[in-house]
Design a protein around this motif. Sequence first.
Motif, PDB file in Angstrom:
ATOM      1  N   ALA A   1      -8.212  -5.544  -7.938  1.00 54.54           N
ATOM      2  CA  ALA A   1      -7.207  -6.269  -7.155  1.00 54.54           C
ATOM      3  C   ALA A   1      -7.867  -6.992  -5.997  1.00 54.54           C
ATOM      4  O   ALA A   1      -8.761  -6.453  -5.341  1.00 54.54           O
ATOM      5  CB  ALA A   1      -6.148  -5.299  -6.628  1.00 54.54           C
TER       6      ALA A   1
ATOM      7  N   THR B   1      -4.707  -5.822  -0.707  1.00 50.06           N
ATOM      8  CA  THR B   1      -3.785  -4.693  -0.803  1.00 50.06           C
ATOM      9  C   THR B   1      -2.424  -5.119  -1.341  1.00 50.06           C
ATOM     10  O   THR B   1      -1.720  -4.310  -1.951  1.00 50.06           O
ATOM     11  CB  THR B   1      -3.609  -4.028   0.572  1.00 50.06           C
ATOM     12  OG1 THR B   1      -3.145  -5.009   1.514  1.00 50.06           O
ATOM     13  CG2 THR B   1      -4.921  -3.435   1.067  1.00 50.06           C
TER      14      THR B   1
ATOM     15  N   VAL C   1      -2.576  -4.889  -5.001  1.00 51.94           N
ATOM     16  CA  VAL C   1      -2.502  -3.479  -5.392  1.00 51.94           C
ATOM     17  C   VAL C   1      -1.056  -3.023  -5.442  1.00 51.94           C
ATOM     18  O   VAL C   1      -0.602  -2.418  -6.424  1.00 51.94           O
ATOM     19  CB  VAL C   1      -3.290  -2.587  -4.406  1.00 51.94           C
ATOM     20  CG1 VAL C   1      -3.075  -1.103  -4.735  1.00 51.94           C
ATOM     21  CG2 VAL C   1      -4.767  -2.918  -4.441  1.00 51.94           C
TER      22      VAL C   1
ATOM     23  N   VAL D   1      -4.968   0.098 -10.995  1.00 50.60           N
ATOM     24  CA  VAL D   1      -6.020  -0.509 -10.165  1.00 50.60           C
ATOM     25  C   VAL D   1      -7.244   0.397 -10.129  1.00 50.60           C
ATOM     26  O   VAL D   1      -7.144   1.595  -9.845  1.00 50.60           O
ATOM     27  CB  VAL D   1      -5.509  -0.773  -8.734  1.00 50.60           C
ATOM     28  CG1 VAL D   1      -6.649  -1.236  -7.834  1.00 50.60           C
ATOM     29  CG2 VAL D   1      -4.386  -1.815  -8.758  1.00 50.60           C
TER      30      VAL D   1
ATOM     31  N   LEU E   1     -11.116  -2.822  -5.730  1.00 53.22           N
ATOM     32  CA  LEU E   1     -10.373  -3.571  -4.715  1.00 53.22           C
ATOM     33  C   LEU E   1     -11.319  -4.403  -3.857  1.00 53.22           C
ATOM     34  O   LEU E   1     -12.364  -3.916  -3.411  1.00 53.22           O
ATOM     35  CB  LEU E   1      -9.603  -2.594  -3.816  1.00 53.22           C
ATOM     36  CG  LEU E   1      -8.898  -3.161  -2.577  1.00 53.22           C
ATOM     37  CD1 LEU E   1      -7.816  -4.169  -2.971  1.00 53.22           C
ATOM     38  CD2 LEU E   1      -8.305  -2.037  -1.741  1.00 53.22           C
TER      39      LEU E   1
ATOM     40  N   THR F   1     -11.083  -6.280  -0.287  1.00 49.46           N
ATOM     41  CA  THR F   1     -10.185  -6.200   0.860  1.00 49.46           C
ATOM     42  C   THR F   1     -10.938  -6.544   2.129  1.00 49.46           C
ATOM     43  O   THR F   1     -12.166  -6.646   2.143  1.00 49.46           O
ATOM     44  CB  THR F   1      -9.563  -4.783   0.938  1.00 49.46           C
ATOM     45  OG1 THR F   1      -8.539  -4.752   1.925  1.00 49.46           O
ATOM     46  CG2 THR F   1     -10.630  -3.730   1.248  1.00 49.46           C
TER      47      THR F   1
END
Length: 341
Positions: A251, A254, A257, A290, A293, A295
């Motif tokens: 992802a 967030t 996600v 997920v 990530l 971020t």
Amino acid sequence: MRLSDYDYQLPEELIAQEPLVNRDQSRLMVVHKDNHNFEHKHFKDIINYLQPGDVLVLNDTKVIPARIFGTRIATGAKIEVLLLRQLTNNRWETLVKPGKKARVGDILDFGQGQMQGKILDHTDVGGRIIEFSFREPFVQVLERIGTMPLPPYIKKPLADQQRYQTVYARQEGSAAAPTAGLHFTPELLAEIRSRGVITVNVLLHVGLGTFRPVQVEDITQHHMHEEYYEVTPEAAEKINTARERGGRIIAVGTTSVRCLETSANQAGQVLAGSGLTDIFIYPGYRFKVVEGLITNFHLPKSTLLMLVSALAGREKILAAYQEAVRQRYRFFSFGDAMLII
């Protein structure tokens, strides 16, 4: 679980006040879920951590000029309105300052007659429901009278408003940017796709749920504010097919996600659909779809910090943040990035 468990010390000078000249020149900290090593790279290096068959999930929401300034017609007093979520064609959930003087029934004027608003009701988070009236399309009026709703910790005016949009922003409706995506350029995305990585767009309009502070010490008692999300049948099919073939679902941000985990069933299949989500992800949560990530570095005690801690572990994330402070990373919306894999 205590709110104080998600605190850390950040020197104020590490809060990025403006974006870098080149989006993909931000620094990148790589955090591995299976060990305690941190790697220090630049964002363009992210391509070396992606594999053919992986899926990058992008939130293609677009920030609107959601902060508007006006006056109460009855008194001439100045008022500031932040648009949070569209309820109908002309009704919005908003935050209003000063809130104590924003009474039900008040008529507000914006842009010297270009738009008016009537306060209809209160919300359960101290906001207001406002019904707007306008002669031209709402988005056109906003473009003239609204301003980009930069976070309060950014004190420097933004010279280029497009730098608070991702290069793939498409669907208008957010009150804040999904900032992990700000690092991508069209060229980098093209190179990523050329290596067999699949990109898929989903939608979550960023509103109060994403940036509302946690105000209870027991974080399990915090309630997220609802935000609109959407997953198309095409997006769901691409993600599910890739997972069946062994591809990782990574992802971007967030918000992606929260969109994916809302739409996934217990078997990890992403289901097409749309609606409102108030999903709150914190340590102990079992991720359904997920696996990785991308971020940014988030505010202390924020739900975003709790989400990344759920994916990689609280102690590891707080150690990574301490390392980022030592290494003088740039924090928050215009700051550097983290890859969790």
